[in-house]
Every structure is written in structure tokens, then in C-alpha cells.
Enzyme design. Sequence first.
Site, short mmCIF file in Angstrom:
data_model
loop_
_atom_site.label_atom_id
_atom_site.label_comp_id
_atom_site.label_asym_id
_atom_site.label_seq_id
_atom_site.Cartn_x
_atom_site.Cartn_y
_atom_site.Cartn_z
N GLU A 33 0.93 -1.20 0.17
CA GLU A 33 0.20 0.17 0.02
C GLU A 33 0.81 1.20 0.04
O GLU A 33 0.53 2.32 -0.63
CB GLU A 33 -1.17 -0.03 1.32
CG GLU A 33 -1.84 -1.23 1.31
CD GLU A 33 -2.78 -0.93 -0.03
OE1 GLU A 33 -2.82 0.11 -0.80
OE2 GLU A 33 -3.75 -1.99 -0.34
N TYR A 116 -6.54 6.47 3.81
CA TYR A 116 -6.67 5.31 2.69
C TYR A 116 -5.98 4.07 3.09
O TYR A 116 -6.48 3.06 3.29
CB TYR A 116 -6.08 5.79 1.34
CG TYR A 116 -5.68 4.84 0.67
CD1 TYR A 116 -6.81 3.94 -0.15
CD2 TYR A 116 -4.68 4.22 0.44
CE1 TYR A 116 -6.70 2.96 -0.83
CE2 TYR A 116 -4.36 2.80 -0.34
CZ TYR A 116 -5.44 2.42 -0.77
OH TYR A 116 -5.32 1.13 -1.56
N ASP A 134 -9.63 6.05 -2.66
CA ASP A 134 -8.54 6.50 -3.62
C ASP A 134 -8.99 7.04 -4.82
O ASP A 134 -10.10 7.37 -4.97
CB ASP A 134 -7.39 5.23 -3.81
CG ASP A 134 -8.26 4.33 -4.84
OD1 ASP A 134 -9.31 4.24 -5.21
OD2 ASP A 134 -7.47 3.62 -5.62
N CYS A 188 -13.70 1.51 -15.09
CA CYS A 188 -14.20 2.93 -15.14
C CYS A 188 -12.99 3.78 -15.23
O CYS A 188 -12.58 4.60 -14.33
CB CYS A 188 -15.02 3.00 -14.06
SG CYS A 188 -15.78 4.76 -13.93
#
Length: 348
Positions: A33, A116, A134, A188
Site C-alpha cells: 500500500e 486510505y 483512493d 471505469c
Amino acid sequence: MSFSQKILNWYSENKRSLPWRSTRDPYKIWLSEIILQQTRVVQGEPYYLKFIENFPNVQDLANASEERVLKLWQGLGYYSRARNLHATAKIVVNEYDGRFPNSYNELLKLKGVGDYTASAIASICFDEPQPVVDGNVYRVLARHFGVAIPINSTKGIKYFKRLATEVMGRKNIRDYNQGIMEFGAIQCAPKKPYCLLCPLNESCVALEKNLVQTLPIKENKTKVRKRNFNYLVWLDPNNKTILNQRRGKGIWQNLWEFPLLESENQLNEKEVRKELKEMVSGDDSFRLLSYNESLIVHKLSHQHLYTRFWIIESNVELENGISLEDLDSYPVPVLISDFIKAFKNSYF
DNA sequence: AACTCGGGGAA
DNA sequence: TTCCCAGAGTT
């Protein structure tokens, strides 16, 4: 079918095979991450593999030198991530007995772990129902629910966090969070998403109102600062040179570079020679030549660095000179590593 | 609330 | 060129 269920279904059929997908080890999830903050998966993945290979667990990372951590991070950018990564590894080892905290609220206290990342670790490792928000999630939610609030405004940040919480579904938060991000990255996508084949196209407000290209809305354009850099590449009779470590604030903290002359306007050869004479107290027994014909423009997101490398061949031996072979062991910015590579290939 | 912090890939 | 990427910390 609910929004979250459609995301889960899409994810199960379309997810990429990635090295951090097959573990719940908080160390590995945390590492992935941090690496992936503001970084594309394809760019971050090789760094993740390098770090796991060099530091299989948090103790190994904590015991490493910062030099070694920065060297492995070289080229990835946003180097405060690497420094915070290292600092947090030491804290986890020394203050948490080597075990990562297991809740969103505790994770949030770690250096380099914000909303996040705390949500990501808590959900992926501990099944805590915290939604990740995010860049991908902002885009998916803004489009699907037709939200025109700027995603980087205080109002927008709060609104989207709340919206994300409402629509997440709590049963498989681990896959849902990764799923909505993956959906944003692949289906998307920022530009030209293929809405015709989207499993959510019937309920997408942006598609219905022809706002897919408009949403999400982001305000503020970063203004670019222009700087003039002149790097002094010393070469003594033994072909040794000098590097300095950048300290204090600003870009490339704790990375290494050649001695730097920064000036308001670009310096010509006469001006550089004048500065050099002062540095070596009058001794002008050196040759000075410009390495690059035209200026190198190194572009950061908010700075443009107009750069010239000057080669200085000196007859005086450097006291703590660095041999050209040893240059590669120092963590340096891409601007410097690109030069070193080209210089070695061309100059000798 | 605004600014700072990298580098690279895609259109 | 412009946009944006599994954002966080500081001012």
C-alpha cells in the site's frame, strides 16, 4: 443486485493476479500500500518484489540502513514514503513487538499511514469494514452516483468518504475494497471507459447524463516552479568524484547528488569558472567543460529543473573521492542516475 | 485550505 | 502537452 455485489461479481471475473493478493500478512499489505500510493500498479509491482526479496519481514526492514532502503526505492519518487516506511518498521519492531496494529484507528497512528492506507490494511488483513477512498474510488463513485463536488475539496473528501461507507456492503470488505479500485483502474478508467460493456451502466448517473468525461471534478492546478541547476562533476587524477547528500526540506531529501550550484538565471561557463575558483581558493589548474549541449529539463509534478552538468578535470587529488564504480551504490534521483549512466557510456 | 513531495504511462 | 496514478505530511 446491489452496487457492492456488482462490484464483487465484476472483481471475481476480472481481477489481475498480483503478488500481494494472495496474503493477509499485514507487513506485506502495508508495504504494497505504501508503494502504491500515487503509483501505478505496473510501476510499483517490481519494487514490491524487490523489497520482499531484500526484506522478507518487518524485522529485516527495521534492521536495514536508510541508505539501503532509499537505494531500493530509487526511481519510485515521493521519497518520504521510503523514509517513513523505514521509520515505521523500526516503531513496529520496537514498540509493537514486531506485530502491526490490527485496527483502523491504531494503524492511522503510524507514519506514512493515512486514511486510505489504514482502511486498506484494516479491511484486507483484519476484515474491518472501512471503505478505501483512493483516486479510483473517487472516479467510480462520482460517475456512478453523479457527484459533482470537487474530489480534492474538504467538502468533497468528507462527502465521498461518507458515500463510500454507505454503499460498501460489509460482508466481504476485503474483496470489495480491492474490487472497486480494480474496477476504477480497468473498467471505469479515467479516459474513454467502455461503458457499453459495463455491468453498472444501467444505474450510472454520469452515463445517463453524458457526464462520464466530466466527472470526477478536481480543482486547483499545481503551478510549476522553474529552477536552474548546475551540477559539478569533479574528476581528479584517479577519476574520483564527489557526491553530497541533500539535507533539510525540499525535494530528494537524504538522496545524493553532485555538488550543486543553483542560481536565479542559468550560468554560463565564465560564471561557473568564477564560482569554481572561489571553491578551490584561487587554484585554476582544472579543465571545465559542459557535458550536455542543451539544457536537460527534468520535470517533477510541480518543479521544472533546467539542468547542466559540468565536468571538472582537476590535477588535485580529492581527499574523500568516490570512484565511478562506487557511484552506483548511492541512492540518487533519476536525474542523477540518468546522467551517471550516460556519462559512463560516453566519456571514457 | 493550500502547498509540497516524483516519476512515468497513456491519450 | 495534459492528466493522473491503490495519498500523506506540513504550513
